[in-house]
Design a protein around this motif. Sequence first.
Motif: not given
Length: 88
Positions: A16-21, A24-33, A75-77, A79-88
Amino acid sequence: MARESKGILGDHQLEISEQEIRWSNDMTSGATQWKGLESFSETKDYFFIFINKASAHVIPKRFFETETEEVQFAEQVRAHMKTANHNT
């Protein structure tokens, strides 16, 4: 269906980062804001980060070495979701 789709079940790495989650595994990877996630919830044994109503990242609480780490993760998750939803 999940058993037939390679890369859905099994161990995943989650970052997790401030921008996204990112995952990844040995078959695939991805990200979601954060603003693209549905919700976050927990039970006695698991955290659930819902991508939509039908799929979620499932994080076993046994993964964390201490209860403090569990609390900090949640708490981190939240906070990130609250910030993201507040900024939309």
